[in-house]
Design an enzyme around this catalytic site. Structure first.
Site, PDB file in Angstrom:
ATOM      1  N   CYS A 117      46.762  59.420  32.668  1.00  0.00           N
ATOM      2  CA  CYS A 117      46.557  58.840  34.008  1.00  0.00           C
ATOM      3  C   CYS A 117      46.723  57.316  34.010  1.00  0.00           C
ATOM      4  CB  CYS A 117      45.188  59.223  34.541  1.00  0.00           C
ATOM      5  SG  CYS A 117      45.032  60.998  34.760  1.00  0.00           S
ATOM      6  N   HIS A 172      43.534  54.759  40.520  1.00  0.00           N
ATOM      7  CA  HIS A 172      44.008  56.096  40.148  1.00  0.00           C
ATOM      8  C   HIS A 172      43.229  57.134  40.970  1.00  0.00           C
ATOM      9  CE1 HIS A 172      45.215  59.555  37.992  1.00  0.00           C
ATOM     10  NE2 HIS A 172      44.029  59.762  37.448  1.00  0.00           N
ATOM     11  N   ASN A 217      45.370  64.764  42.068  1.00  0.00           N
ATOM     12  CA  ASN A 217      45.632  63.865  40.940  1.00  0.00           C
ATOM     13  C   ASN A 217      47.025  64.170  40.380  1.00  0.00           C
ATOM     14  OD1 ASN A 217      45.705  62.450  38.565  1.00  0.00           O
ATOM     15  ND2 ASN A 217      43.730  63.176  37.798  1.00  0.00           N
TER      16      ASN A 217
HETATM   17  N1  COA Z   1      34.865  75.628  43.123  1.00  0.00           N
HETATM   18  C1  COA Z   1      33.563  75.969  43.158  1.00  0.00           C
HETATM   19  N2  COA Z   1      32.720  75.715  42.163  1.00  0.00           N
HETATM   20  C2  COA Z   1      33.195  75.069  41.079  1.00  0.00           C
HETATM   21  C3  COA Z   1      34.547  74.680  40.985  1.00  0.00           C
HETATM   22  C4  COA Z   1      35.396  74.992  42.058  1.00  0.00           C
HETATM   23  N3  COA Z   1      36.691  74.676  42.048  1.00  0.00           N
HETATM   24  N4  COA Z   1      34.741  74.072  39.814  1.00  0.00           N
HETATM   25  C5  COA Z   1      33.556  74.060  39.182  1.00  0.00           C
HETATM   26  N5  COA Z   1      32.628  74.673  39.945  1.00  0.00           N
HETATM   27  C6  COA Z   1      31.214  74.893  39.635  1.00  0.00           C
HETATM   28  C7  COA Z   1      30.942  74.776  38.169  1.00  0.00           C
HETATM   29  O1  COA Z   1      31.210  75.999  37.537  1.00  0.00           O
HETATM   30  C8  COA Z   1      29.475  74.433  38.149  1.00  0.00           C
HETATM   31  O2  COA Z   1      28.737  75.590  38.255  1.00  0.00           O
HETATM   32  P1  COA Z   1      27.470  75.837  37.303  1.00  0.00           P
HETATM   33  O3  COA Z   1      26.548  74.690  37.602  1.00  0.00           O
HETATM   34  O4  COA Z   1      27.002  77.166  37.736  1.00  0.00           O
HETATM   35  O5  COA Z   1      28.037  75.776  35.914  1.00  0.00           O
HETATM   36  C9  COA Z   1      29.273  73.643  39.439  1.00  0.00           C
HETATM   37  O6  COA Z   1      30.445  73.889  40.244  1.00  0.00           O
HETATM   38  C10 COA Z   1      29.099  72.151  39.238  1.00  0.00           C
HETATM   39  O7  COA Z   1      29.979  71.706  38.236  1.00  0.00           O
HETATM   40  P2  COA Z   1      30.040  70.177  37.805  1.00  0.00           P
HETATM   41  O8  COA Z   1      30.952  70.048  36.659  1.00  0.00           O
HETATM   42  O9  COA Z   1      28.672  69.611  37.702  1.00  0.00           O
HETATM   43  O10 COA Z   1      30.679  69.552  39.110  1.00  0.00           O
HETATM   44  P3  COA Z   1      30.999  68.050  39.317  1.00  0.00           P
HETATM   45  O11 COA Z   1      30.258  67.560  40.494  1.00  0.00           O
HETATM   46  O12 COA Z   1      30.918  67.271  38.036  1.00  0.00           O
HETATM   47  O13 COA Z   1      32.540  68.123  39.697  1.00  0.00           O
HETATM   48  C11 COA Z   1      34.689  67.774  38.737  1.00  0.00           C
HETATM   49  C12 COA Z   1      33.469  68.680  38.791  1.00  0.00           C
HETATM   50  C13 COA Z   1      35.724  68.392  37.808  1.00  0.00           C
HETATM   51  C14 COA Z   1      35.253  67.632  40.120  1.00  0.00           C
HETATM   52  C15 COA Z   1      34.253  66.387  38.193  1.00  0.00           C
HETATM   53  O14 COA Z   1      33.518  66.546  37.025  1.00  0.00           O
HETATM   54  C16 COA Z   1      35.393  65.468  37.937  1.00  0.00           C
HETATM   55  O15 COA Z   1      36.052  65.011  38.851  1.00  0.00           O
HETATM   56  N6  COA Z   1      35.644  65.082  36.656  1.00  0.00           N
HETATM   57  C17 COA Z   1      36.620  64.135  36.285  1.00  0.00           C
HETATM   58  C18 COA Z   1      37.986  64.656  36.571  1.00  0.00           C
HETATM   59  C19 COA Z   1      39.055  63.675  36.278  1.00  0.00           C
HETATM   60  O16 COA Z   1      38.974  62.582  36.728  1.00  0.00           O
HETATM   61  N7  COA Z   1      40.058  64.112  35.535  1.00  0.00           N
HETATM   62  C20 COA Z   1      41.304  63.462  35.321  1.00  0.00           C
HETATM   63  C21 COA Z   1      41.302  62.380  34.351  1.00  0.00           C
HETATM   64  S1  COA Z   1      40.947  60.894  35.092  1.00  0.00           S
END
Ligand code: COA
Length: 332
Positions: A113, A253, A283
């Site tokens: 990224c 980003h 993204n």
């Molecule tokens: N739809 C519904 N529920 C979902 C889901 C989806 N698409 N994806 C994950 N969940 C669930 C998970 O399973 C979890 O359930 P659990 O608590 O029963 O295990 C719950 O939602 C919460 O997950 P969590 O990981 O705490 O959510 P979050 O608020 O951290 O959001 C991301 C998840 C991936 C959006 C977030 O962590 C993120 O943006 N990370 C960085 C991503 C990124 O920037 N990547 C690229 C490199 S820069």
């Protein structure tokens, strides 16, 4: 002193749109969850057989048309991508052939990224040492490495390409002012693709284990991205004695709207100063920054000489920021 200036920008996203409602039919997710946790509403997905070089060529053709530059004038092509058409030859070589940039050399660069920022620095160095016209591309076909049975990752990414033209300038009203660029390889475990490289070449077993897809520990990446993208945005302003209000546009980003909000708040930007298009594209990895720059130029949100701040965080970990004065725009 010779400096590199961005004299043009263009971008391309594939026609096909994949909305959150479409994803609801594929994995156990819903629009409300995706919008509230990420800010994403839809993303563009490459057509069957459409690869990173194809999207890059479309963006570059638009760039050449806008700027009036001929492909034969290009000295080098640098492509930031983690989804090259093939491991070799480079996507840059494929693009060089397709656009007929007969005197250009070039290479691909893997910075995930943050790849576009790394490539900008690399392209600037070429301009400062004698190259007259360098094209820097940020492109990713994320749909080619996403597991559409994994709701944790498949909702986050989209496909797209952006390209800028770098040219030398001695006019200090324009050009790249500074870069802060970082790598911390201890982040490799949190975001990677397990197989398909020399560590684990492709086998039936790696395919069966779904190891040719992006793997991410979302929570770990989220924490580091929020901290480091904010810090690197603040640090580059302080280092160069600029205040938030001096910046015409902040292009972060686009990985998660909540990560963007943290960086914007810490750096002291108003909503109007921040480019957010994650709702439309998700993204696009190396594509987000040039897509964002093209959008603000097309919408006349910046003019030549305006101060622009770019910042990114991604796999590696990699992160960084670039401060520049946009233009002078080359017109056909
Ligand atoms: N739809 C519904 N529920 C979902 C889901 C989806 N698409 N994806 C994950 N969940 C669930 C998970 O399973 C979890 O359930 P659990 O608590 O029963 O295990 C719950 O939602 C919460 O997950 P969590 O990981 O705490 O959510 P979050 O608020 O951290 O959001 C991301 C998840 C991936 C959006 C977030 O962590 C993120 O943006 N990370 C960085 C991503 C990124 O920037 N990547 C690229 C490199 S820069």
């Amino acid at each position: 002193m010779i400096n590199a200036a961005i004299t043009g920008v263009a971008s391309y996203v594939p026609e096909k749109v994949l909305t959150n409602f479409d994803l609801e039919k594929i994995v156990d997710t819903n629009d409300e969850w995706i919008v509230s946790r990420t800010g994403i509403r839809e993303r563009h997905i490459a057509a069957e057989g459409e690869a990173s070089s194809d999207m890059s060529v479309k963006a570059i053709e638009r760039l050449l048309e806008k700027t009036g530059v001929k492909a034969k004038e290009i000295d080098a092509i640098i492509v930031a991508t983690v989804t090259p058409d093939m491991l070799f030859p480079s996507t840059a070589a494929l693009i060089q052939e397709k656009i007929g940039a007969s005197k250009a050399w070039g290479y691909d660069l893997s910075g995930a990224c943050s790849g576009f920022l790394f490539a900008l620095k690399s392209g600037s160095a070429l301009v400062q040492t004698g190259h007259k016209k360098v094209i820097v591309v940020g492109v990713d076909t994320m749909s080619s490495i996403l597991d559409y049975t994994d709701r944790n990752t498949c909702i986050l990414f989209g496909d797209g390409a952006g390209a800028v033209l770098l040219e030398p300038t001695e006019d200090d009203r324009y050009g790249i002012i500074d870069n802060l660029l970082f790598v911390d390889g201890s982040g490799a475990d949190a975001l990677h693709m397990k197989a398909g490289g020399s560590r684990k070449p492709a086998t039936h077993a790696t395919v069966d284990a779904r190891e040719h897809y992006l793997f991410q520990d979302g929570r770990s990446v989220f924490k580091r991205a929020s901290l480091d993208m904010a810090k690197v945005s603040v640090d580059i302003l302080n280092k160069n004695n600029f205040k938030a209000e001096d910046v015409a546009i902040f292009i972060p980003h686009q990985a998660n709207k909540r990560i963007i909000d943290v960086a914007a708040r810490r750096a002291g930007f108003t909503d109007e100063q921040v480019l957010i298009n994650i709702d439309k594209y998700g993204n696009t990895t190396a594509g987000t920054l040039p897509l964002g720059l093209d959008e603000v130029v097309q919408e006349n949100r910046i003019k030549d000489g305006d101060l622009v701040l770019l910042a990114a965080f991604g796999a590696g970990y990699t992160w960084g920021s670039t401060l520049l004065r946009y233009g002078p725009t080359r017109k056909a």
